[in-house]
Design a protein around this motif. Structure first.
Motif, short mmCIF file in Angstrom:
data_model
loop_
_atom_site.label_atom_id
_atom_site.label_comp_id
_atom_site.label_asym_id
_atom_site.label_seq_id
_atom_site.Cartn_x
_atom_site.Cartn_y
_atom_site.Cartn_z
N VAL A 1 -31.06 -76.57 59.89
CA VAL A 1 -30.97 -77.22 58.59
C VAL A 1 -31.77 -78.51 58.45
O VAL A 1 -31.97 -79.00 57.34
CB VAL A 1 -29.49 -77.52 58.23
N GLU A 2 -32.24 -79.08 59.55
CA GLU A 2 -32.84 -80.42 59.48
C GLU A 2 -34.08 -80.52 58.61
O GLU A 2 -34.39 -81.59 58.10
CB GLU A 2 -33.12 -80.97 60.87
N ASN A 3 -34.79 -79.43 58.39
CA ASN A 3 -36.01 -79.49 57.59
C ASN A 3 -35.85 -78.95 56.17
O ASN A 3 -36.83 -78.69 55.49
CB ASN A 3 -37.15 -78.76 58.31
N ILE A 4 -34.61 -78.82 55.73
CA ILE A 4 -34.36 -78.40 54.35
C ILE A 4 -34.74 -79.55 53.43
O ILE A 4 -34.39 -80.71 53.68
CB ILE A 4 -32.87 -78.02 54.16
N ASP A 5 -35.50 -79.23 52.37
CA ASP A 5 -35.86 -80.25 51.38
C ASP A 5 -34.68 -80.47 50.45
O ASP A 5 -34.15 -79.53 49.88
CB ASP A 5 -37.09 -79.82 50.57
N VAL A 6 -34.30 -81.75 50.32
CA VAL A 6 -33.18 -82.11 49.46
C VAL A 6 -33.73 -82.95 48.31
O VAL A 6 -34.35 -83.99 48.54
CB VAL A 6 -32.11 -82.91 50.24
N ASN A 7 -33.50 -82.49 47.08
CA ASN A 7 -33.91 -83.24 45.90
C ASN A 7 -32.77 -84.20 45.56
O ASN A 7 -31.73 -83.78 45.07
CB ASN A 7 -34.20 -82.29 44.74
N LYS B 1 -36.45 -84.68 53.44
CA LYS B 1 -35.92 -83.74 54.43
C LYS B 1 -34.49 -84.14 54.76
O LYS B 1 -34.15 -85.32 54.77
CB LYS B 1 -36.77 -83.77 55.71
N LEU B 2 -33.65 -83.16 55.06
CA LEU B 2 -32.25 -83.42 55.35
C LEU B 2 -32.09 -84.38 56.53
O LEU B 2 -31.23 -85.26 56.50
CB LEU B 2 -31.51 -82.11 55.62
N LYS B 3 -32.95 -84.25 57.56
CA LYS B 3 -32.80 -85.11 58.73
C LYS B 3 -33.02 -86.59 58.39
O LYS B 3 -32.59 -87.45 59.13
CB LYS B 3 -33.72 -84.66 59.87
N GLY B 4 -33.68 -86.87 57.27
CA GLY B 4 -33.88 -88.25 56.83
C GLY B 4 -32.74 -88.78 55.99
O GLY B 4 -32.69 -89.96 55.67
N VAL C 1 -22.75 -82.18 58.88
CA VAL C 1 -23.78 -83.02 58.27
C VAL C 1 -23.08 -84.24 57.66
O VAL C 1 -22.25 -84.09 56.77
CB VAL C 1 -24.55 -82.25 57.17
N GLN C 2 -23.40 -85.44 58.18
CA GLN C 2 -22.81 -86.68 57.66
C GLN C 2 -23.91 -87.49 56.99
O GLN C 2 -24.74 -88.09 57.68
CB GLN C 2 -22.19 -87.49 58.78
N PRO C 3 -23.94 -87.52 55.66
CA PRO C 3 -24.96 -88.29 54.94
C PRO C 3 -24.84 -89.79 55.22
O PRO C 3 -23.74 -90.32 55.36
CB PRO C 3 -24.68 -88.00 53.47
N PHE C 4 -26.00 -90.47 55.29
CA PHE C 4 -26.00 -91.93 55.45
C PHE C 4 -25.42 -92.56 54.19
O PHE C 4 -24.73 -93.56 54.25
CB PHE C 4 -27.42 -92.45 55.68
#
Length: 188
Positions: free
Chosen positions: A38-44, A53-56, A70-73
């Motif tokens: 999942v880390e390279n999924i593009d999130v709008n 990217k999700l990892k960001g 997955v814990q969002p910042f």
């Protein structure tokens, strides 16, 4: 351009093609949880007005063999992340638990495993095509150097043999990764 620099450039381009395919293989689900799924999924992200990217946007952990957390910042991006995961082709259904998402990774059926193997074979062929395109560029460079009298006919032949050896090496590397990924996918 001298032959040594051209060979090195061709080799680097072929290496990039192989690395790209390895990266794509990592995103193919095998029934085991992995952040690479999942880390390279593009999130709008609507609040940021951009796509990332999700990892960001989040910390991605694997607390159990069949669970990704997955814990969002920024907790306000949780809905955007959930939507992006649902719309992606990874086939995971996130469970929103307020400040984090849980992604259970279900067991793959035999049919789904075979479909994934076909997809991986397609990715491997794409990698081979990329490597062959690099070979063509290398061969064209040899012809240009010969036309500009930078190398002799023997030098051109040696150069082309070196490019072909590199091509064989990198295609073999892609094939080895393909066999490994197929084995991984078909292991229950």
């Amino acid at each position: 351009m001298d032959p040594d620099t051209s060979i090195l450039e061709t080799e680097q381009n072929m290496q990039k093609a192989v690395e790209y395919i390895i990266h794509e293989f990592a995103g193919v689900r095998t029934g085991k949880a992995s952040p690479g799924l999942v880390e390279n999924i593009d999130v709008n992200v609507a609040s940021y007005g951009s796509s990332m990217k999700l990892k960001g946007l989040a910390v991605i952990t694997v607390p159990e063999p069949r669970m990704i957390v997955v814990q969002p910042f920024d907790p306000s991006t949780t809905k955007d992340i959930e939507k992006a995961i649902l719309e992606s082709k990874v086939g995971l259904n996130p469970s929103n638990e307020g400040k984090h998402l849980r992604l259970p990774v279900p067991e793959l059926s035999e049919e789904r495993r075979k479909d994934l193997v076909k997809m991986v074979k397609g990715l491997a062929e794409e990698g081979r095509v990329r490597v062959r395109a690099c070979r063509k560029d290398g061969m064209d460079a040899a012809k240009k150097m010969k036309a500009a009298n930078e190398i002799t006919e023997d030098g051109q032949r040696d150069f082309e043999e070196s490019v072909q050896e590199l091509t064989n090496k990198f295609i073999k590397e892609i094939d080895e990764h393909l066999v490994q990924k197929e084995k991984e996918l078909m292991t229950v």
